[in-house]
Enzyme design. Sequence first.
Site, short mmCIF file in Angstrom:
data_model
loop_
_atom_site.label_atom_id
_atom_site.label_comp_id
_atom_site.label_asym_id
_atom_site.label_seq_id
_atom_site.Cartn_x
_atom_site.Cartn_y
_atom_site.Cartn_z
N HIS A 243 -19.40 97.29 67.78
CA HIS A 243 -18.58 97.94 69.07
C HIS A 243 -18.44 97.07 69.84
O HIS A 243 -17.42 97.09 70.33
CB HIS A 243 -20.52 98.81 69.51
N GLU B 90 -28.70 93.59 78.55
CA GLU B 90 -29.41 95.32 78.30
C GLU B 90 -29.94 95.28 76.91
O GLU B 90 -31.14 96.51 77.14
CB GLU B 90 -28.73 96.35 78.91
N ASP B 91 -30.08 94.87 75.87
CA ASP B 91 -30.05 95.37 74.85
C ASP B 91 -30.91 94.69 73.75
O ASP B 91 -31.11 94.41 72.32
CB ASP B 91 -29.22 96.34 73.83
N ASP C 13 -14.65 99.84 76.71
CA ASP C 13 -16.42 99.48 76.61
C ASP C 13 -15.71 101.16 76.66
O ASP C 13 -16.79 101.75 75.78
CB ASP C 13 -17.17 99.22 77.00
#
Length: 162
Positions: free
Chosen positions: A30, A58-59, A110
């Site tokens: 991604h 964030e991840d 995105d």
Amino acid sequence: MTEKYAAAYEFAAKKHEGQFRKGGEPYITHPAAVADILRERGMDEEYLITALFHDLLEDTDATEQEIEALGGERVLRAVKLLTKKEGYVMSEYISGIKSDPIAYAVKGADRLHNLRSAFAADTEFRRKYIEESIEWFLDFSPEIPEAVRALCESIGEPYEVK
């Protein structure tokens, strides 16, 4: 590809290792696809590295210091704007992104990539993603309205902008 970009890609791939998209592909596909969209638009390396890093805070366990060391101050600023914090208010989040040209371009790419890949998600997810895209993201990229239309068609709903 420059050494700096290659190092950024390697870092992002390592941090996203073991994460997968809804369709089952490794998560790094991604941010790499977001960077490719920006590359096709002629954006410079800061934009591409921000694309690679846009989900790290964030991840993953990536730190602001690591992001700044690999990407620089402008990349870190954009990544921080792109990171949803607990209890965030969507209008403030969007306003912050629109205040920074790098964050704005990355968020547009995105959203476009996510819309193009949402076909792997269930109907309820697609419906929510369509609604959010119409409410907040239509002006982020000229391709987004058409991607929303295609996703609407995939669930048999008309494309309506309110």
